[in-house]
Structures are given as structure tokens and as C-alpha cells.
Design a protein around this motif. Structure first.
Motif, short mmCIF file in Angstrom:
data_model
loop_
_atom_site.label_atom_id
_atom_site.label_comp_id
_atom_site.label_asym_id
_atom_site.label_seq_id
_atom_site.Cartn_x
_atom_site.Cartn_y
_atom_site.Cartn_z
N VAL A 1 44.02 28.08 41.49
CA VAL A 1 43.14 27.99 40.31
C VAL A 1 42.11 26.87 40.49
N GLU A 2 42.56 25.73 41.02
CA GLU A 2 41.64 24.62 41.25
C GLU A 2 40.60 24.97 42.32
N ALA A 3 41.03 25.70 43.34
CA ALA A 3 40.09 26.11 44.39
C ALA A 3 39.02 27.03 43.82
N ALA B 1 42.62 38.28 33.12
CA ALA B 1 42.99 39.30 34.10
C ALA B 1 42.60 38.85 35.50
N TYR B 2 41.44 38.21 35.60
CA TYR B 2 40.96 37.68 36.88
C TYR B 2 41.94 36.67 37.45
N PHE B 3 42.36 35.70 36.62
CA PHE B 3 43.26 34.66 37.11
C PHE B 3 44.67 35.20 37.36
N ALA B 4 45.11 36.15 36.56
CA ALA B 4 46.41 36.77 36.80
C ALA B 4 46.42 37.46 38.16
N ARG B 5 45.36 38.18 38.47
CA ARG B 5 45.27 38.84 39.77
C ARG B 5 45.23 37.82 40.89
N LEU B 6 44.53 36.71 40.68
CA LEU B 6 44.46 35.64 41.68
C LEU B 6 45.86 35.13 42.03
N LEU B 7 46.75 35.11 41.03
CA LEU B 7 48.11 34.60 41.24
C LEU B 7 49.12 35.71 41.50
N GLY B 8 48.67 36.97 41.51
CA GLY B 8 49.57 38.08 41.77
C GLY B 8 50.50 38.40 40.63
N LEU B 9 50.03 38.19 39.38
CA LEU B 9 50.87 38.41 38.20
C LEU B 9 50.37 39.61 37.39
#
Length: 358
Positions: free
Chosen positions: A19-21, A93-101
Motif C-alpha cells: 500500500v505504501e509503495a 476494490a483496487y486496494f483489495a485486489r492489490l492485496l489479493g483479498l
């Protein structure tokens, strides 16, 4: 998937890094100067549509995910659920996908289809309810049913964001204004959806001891204006806002009335007219909540000029108008929702000629 405490902690560490990246890869958003016919008053639009997910809510979603991760509320197997009117769900949704959730968005059935398509494109699932007042309980129920986490932006928005600085939206505004004719804004004008943005900006200007005042523009059917005016958190309208992204049927826990200096209720048709007016001047489409902000900003500019004051006003370009081509930019949709922007468009034309929004 990681199961032990050590493995779970390692997963959270990596999730925070991801998330920080994402934040490090994103440049700051632009600040556009919009020339006004009102003498002595300068207007600026902070362009939040250039975030990776296209709206102001990208900042909020990032903060909410970091807050939930660092609180231990989200793990490697967590389904994330949110109640939203659209844009926050796109960003989450974007961040969830980034984390595979997995991600589920609970939203009113009338949410623009462009936003629904974006949520699904990012891998999220949309769950519809009939009215905005139903999203809270349904999101909570779904999260409990799948042993997931209800993100609850309407409670945590104001506390998840570091309002003291750390490149938040308020700090960014003041840094970008430093070389302008009036570097310290007389007013910052925002709408309220969760109340998180007005809380962040209002706290920041007090913390930095700036003389800037904060004005919140509220659409029809929203509880915020009446709640602030009467100093009551009990106001409930039960109505869904026709201006997506701002306005709520109740006073949300993240709405901090004590850091707001003034509020104005903007007619929905005025928001639509100002959306078109702003789009024409920028040469690009903006959304209806930006129209709400700009209408309130022009009223403020008129008031300043009448009082013999000069200075700058900053407001937000919340998202792009391409998300609303089948709704707020569609004459048939406007007619079906009893919205006629023509009288307000005439007032804006008169403003262009006189520098005064009557």
C-alpha cells in the motif's frame, strides 16, 4: 495461506509495504487555477481525479486499508466489505485486489453503472440495496456472514487519516499555494460524504494556525446541513442523495461539525449546472459533486467581493464526469429525476457577465 501469528504478521508487513509503495508511485495531484470574473478573487481546483482510481476517495481507501491492517482487522483470508455510494468502493476494490483479498461493495441500486463497471473491473462484487439508508446494516450483515471485515468508511474516515500532515490533502493544498498571489486561502470549500475530508482540512488549518475558513457544501436531502445548523447528531432524512459521493441520510460518525466554519445547501439542479459550467472552462468533464463545490465557491467569491475582500478560494475536483455520462450528464436521466439545470445555467451566464452569482 499463512496461519501462525508469525506468518500473519509477515503478511501484514508485506501488505503495508504494498500500500505504501502504491502511494510512492503516485505523484501529487494538480492544482488548477480557474479564472473568475469576480475581481480580486482567485479560484483553484485540487484535481483528485488523477489518482489511480480516478477520485478523491483513493486517498481515503488507502488510509482505511492502512488503518485496518495496522489494527489487525484485515488478514490474508479476510473478505473486505464496504458500504458506499460508488467511488470509495472503486478505490477499495483496487486496494483489495492489490492485496489479493475478496471485496464486496454494498450500494444503492441507482449507483451509476460506470462506477459499478469499475468496481467489477478491479475484481470487486457489487451488492445492491434500494436506498442509501440500508447500506450500513446490510454491509455489516454480509461481513458477519462471511467472517470478513466491514471497513465502515462512515465511522473511520476522520480517524484513519493523519490530519497533522504527512502529505495529506490539506498539507498538499498549502504547499501548492505557496507561490500564488494569495498563498493562504481565505476559504477551502468541500462537500461531505463521510465528513473525513472536511475533518482533515478543518483540523489541519487549526493545527497550523492558518486564518483559512472551511465551508461545507451539502446537497438536497442530506442530513449534514440541518445537523450542523442545529448542533444535533440526531437528524435523519432517510433520503438518498442525487449527487453521488456527497450527502448522507444521517449524520455520520466521521462528520466533525466543530472544525467547520460555515455550511451552505446547494440545490441539486445547481450542482448539475455548475458541473457543466466547470467542464466547459476546464475543457474536460467533471462530476456532479465538483459542481456542488464550485457553485458554493462562486457564492463565496460573490460574498467576498461584495464585502470588498480579496483572496483565494480552493475547492476540490472530486472525480471525472465520464462516470456520469449515463446519469447526471444525460438529459433523460435528469428529467426522470425531476432535475432542471436551465435556471441555474442562466444564473451562471449572468455571473460570467457580472462577476456576481445572484
Amino acid at each position: 495461506m499463512p496461519k501462525t501469528s508469525t506468518e500473519r504478521r509477515a503478511w501484514i508487513d508485506e501488505a503495508v509495504r504494498l500500500v505504501e509503495a502504491d502511494a510512492n508511485r503516485s505523484a501529487d495531484t494538480h492544482l488548477h487555477a480557474l479564472t473568475l470574473p469576480t475581481p480580486g478573487v482567485d479560484l483553484y481546483l485540487k484535481d483528485e481525479s488523477v489518482h489511480p482510481t480516478g477520485s478523491l476517495k483513493h486517498r481515503l481507501a488507502r488510509s482505511l486499508f492502512l488503518y485496518a491492517l495496522c489494527n489487525g482487522w484485515i488478514g490474508p483470508d479476510t473478505t473486505v466489505v464496504e458500504a458506499s455510494s460508488g467511488s470509495t468502493a472503486v478505490s477499495e476494490a483496487y486496494f483489495a485486489r492489490l492485496l489479493g483479498l475478496p471485496f464486496v461493495a454494498v450500494m444503492p441500486a441507482e449507483t451509476s453503472r460506470e462506477k459499478v463497471a469499475l468496481i467489477e473491473w478491479h475484481g470487486g462484487r457489487c451488492h445492491f440495496v434500494e436506498s442509501a439508508a440500508e447500506v450500513y446494516d446490510e454491509a455489516r450483515r454480509l461481513a458477519e456472514a462471511c467472517d470478513g471485515h466491514y471497513m465502515d468508511q462512515f465511522t473511520y474516515a476522520e480517524r484513519a487519516t493523519d490530519w497533522r500532515g504527512n502529505n495529506n490533502i490539506a498539507e498538499s493544498i498549502f504547499e501548492q499555494m505557496a507561490a500564488e498571489r494569495h498563498p493562504i486561502p481565505a476559504w477551502i470549500v468541500v462537500g461531505a460524504g463521510t465528513g473525513g475530508t472536511s475533518a482533515t482540512i478543518g483540523r489541519y488549518v487549526r493545527y497550523r494556525r492558518h486564518p483559512t475558513s472551511v465551508l461545507v457544501a451539502d446537497p438536497e436531502g442530506s442530513a449534514f446541513y440541518d445537523g450542523w445548523r442545529t448542533d444535533s447528531a440526531a437528524v435523519v432524512t432517510g433520503a438518498s442523495s442525487r449527487i453521488e459521493g456527497i450527502g448522507r441520510p444521517r449524520i455520520e460518525p466521521s462528520f466533525v461539525g466543530g472544525v467547520i466554519d460555515d455550511m451552505v445547501r446547494v440545490p441539486d439542479a445547481a450542482s448539475i449546472a455548475a458541473m457543466a459550467w466547470t467542464s466547459a472552462r476546464l475543457g474536460r468533464e467533471v462530476g456532479p459533486s465538483t459542481g456542488t463545490n464550485v457553485w458554493a465557491a462562486l457564492l463565496t467569491a460573490t460574498r467576498m467581493a461584495a464585502a470588498g475582500e480579496s483572496g483565494s478560494i480552493v475547492t476540490l475536483l472530486c472525480d471525472g464526469g465520464e462516470r456520469y455520462r449515463a446519469s447526471h450528464a444525460d438529459p433523460a436521466w435528469l428529467a426522470a429525476h425531476d432535475l432542471d439545470p436551465a435556471p441555474y445555467a442562466e444564473r451562471l451566464a449572468a455571473y460570467d457577465a457580472t462577476g456576481r452569482l445572484a
